[in-house]
Design a protein around this motif. Sequence first.
Motif, mmCIF file in Angstrom:
data_model
loop_
_atom_site.group_PDB
_atom_site.id
_atom_site.type_symbol
_atom_site.label_atom_id
_atom_site.label_comp_id
_atom_site.label_asym_id
_atom_site.label_seq_id
_atom_site.Cartn_x
_atom_site.Cartn_y
_atom_site.Cartn_z
ATOM 1 N N ARG A 141 0.883 -1.340 0.188
ATOM 2 C CA ARG A 141 0.005 0.091 0.102
ATOM 3 C C ARG A 141 0.923 1.273 0.045
ATOM 4 N NH1 ARG A 141 -1.653 3.276 4.144
ATOM 5 N NH2 ARG A 141 -3.508 4.640 3.972
ATOM 6 N N GLN A 142 1.943 1.268 0.803
ATOM 7 C CA GLN A 142 2.709 2.468 0.779
ATOM 8 C C GLN A 142 3.360 2.593 -0.709
ATOM 9 O OE1 GLN A 142 1.437 3.227 3.885
ATOM 10 N NE2 GLN A 142 3.388 4.541 3.843
ATOM 11 N N PHE A 143 3.762 1.548 -1.298
ATOM 12 C CA PHE A 143 4.127 1.743 -2.700
ATOM 13 C C PHE A 143 3.183 2.473 -3.566
ATOM 14 C CE2 PHE A 143 8.095 -0.348 -1.573
ATOM 15 C CZ PHE A 143 8.675 -0.261 -2.479
ATOM 16 N N PHE A 144 1.951 1.960 -3.483
ATOM 17 C CA PHE A 144 0.963 2.245 -4.343
ATOM 18 C C PHE A 144 0.414 3.724 -4.178
ATOM 19 C CE2 PHE A 144 -0.495 -2.272 -4.693
ATOM 20 C CZ PHE A 144 0.023 -2.516 -5.879
ATOM 21 N N LEU A 145 0.613 4.099 -2.890
ATOM 22 C CA LEU A 145 0.125 5.600 -2.478
ATOM 23 C C LEU A 145 1.429 6.515 -3.211
ATOM 24 C CD1 LEU A 145 -0.798 5.416 1.294
ATOM 25 C CD2 LEU A 145 -2.259 5.831 -0.576
ATOM 26 N N GLY A 146 2.655 5.954 -3.432
ATOM 27 C CA GLY A 146 3.669 6.950 -3.769
ATOM 28 C C GLY A 146 3.303 7.164 -5.107
ATOM 29 N N LEU A 147 2.658 6.369 -5.958
ATOM 30 C CA LEU A 147 2.349 6.579 -7.418
ATOM 31 C C LEU A 147 1.430 7.937 -7.572
ATOM 32 C CD1 LEU A 147 1.598 2.836 -8.491
ATOM 33 C CD2 LEU A 147 3.790 4.091 -8.793
#
Length: 276
Positions: free
Chosen positions: A152-158
Amino acid sequence: MTARRVLRWGAVAAATVLFLYPFVWLLSASVKPRAQVFDNLLIPRTWAWDNYAEIWRAAPVAAWLVNSVVVSLAAAVAVTLTSSLVAFGFAYFRFPGRNALFGLVLATMMLPAAVTMIPVYLIWNSVGLAHTQVPLWAGNLFGSAFYIFLLRQFFLGLPREVFEAARVDGAGHWTLFWRIAVPLCRPALIVSFVFELKASWSDLLKPLIYLRDPALYTLPRGLKALSDQFGQAGEQRWEIVLAGSVLTTVPLLIVFFVAQRHFLAGITTEGARPGR
């Protein structure tokens, strides 16, 4: 400045030696005769390469290796796919109670595995799968709170604008996930895959609970049975068990070195991404 650099590299070298020592000791002990296994010498006085041949003769190591590969790959693929789907849902969609629901998912990490061990066994037993390899990996089809949080942290950074532009072009939710989010977050997916691969490969508790047929044993379960067999015979053949431990460890090292670039990229990028 020079003295500080010397101290820094000295500390790094000391930590490296500290972490490498157990593995070097394992390698050394696995090629020693039984009487010299615990002499704590890193260079054996007598080399016993036959230990590796002996473990292949003493047990069906090839079958255990294949079982471990199948179970570990199934577990890693299942948890990476399902956790990424859930994580993308939490990151992309805006709906009432999203944060509370995400907090509830994270709260499951506080639940000790021992609490759910018996209920989960009873569930698998009720469907007739308690003594198969299915429980070793099928539970991952429901995702993992740790990997959901990580991804989720990665997806939020997109950039959200990328998804909005794709939506304007007619892309559906599955296309947003599979064609945009997954390729951009490949390092995070590899981190999750490698973590779960390692956890499943070295897991002993689940095979001890579910596996009864020696033909279904994974490597850790097989080594445990081998150790018990030698112990009951009154001759604990540690050199054979340690040789088996090396055989168990080497595949994980190969996987790490193959995925090292993506793995380290995933770890460093995760540390740089702020949550939103």
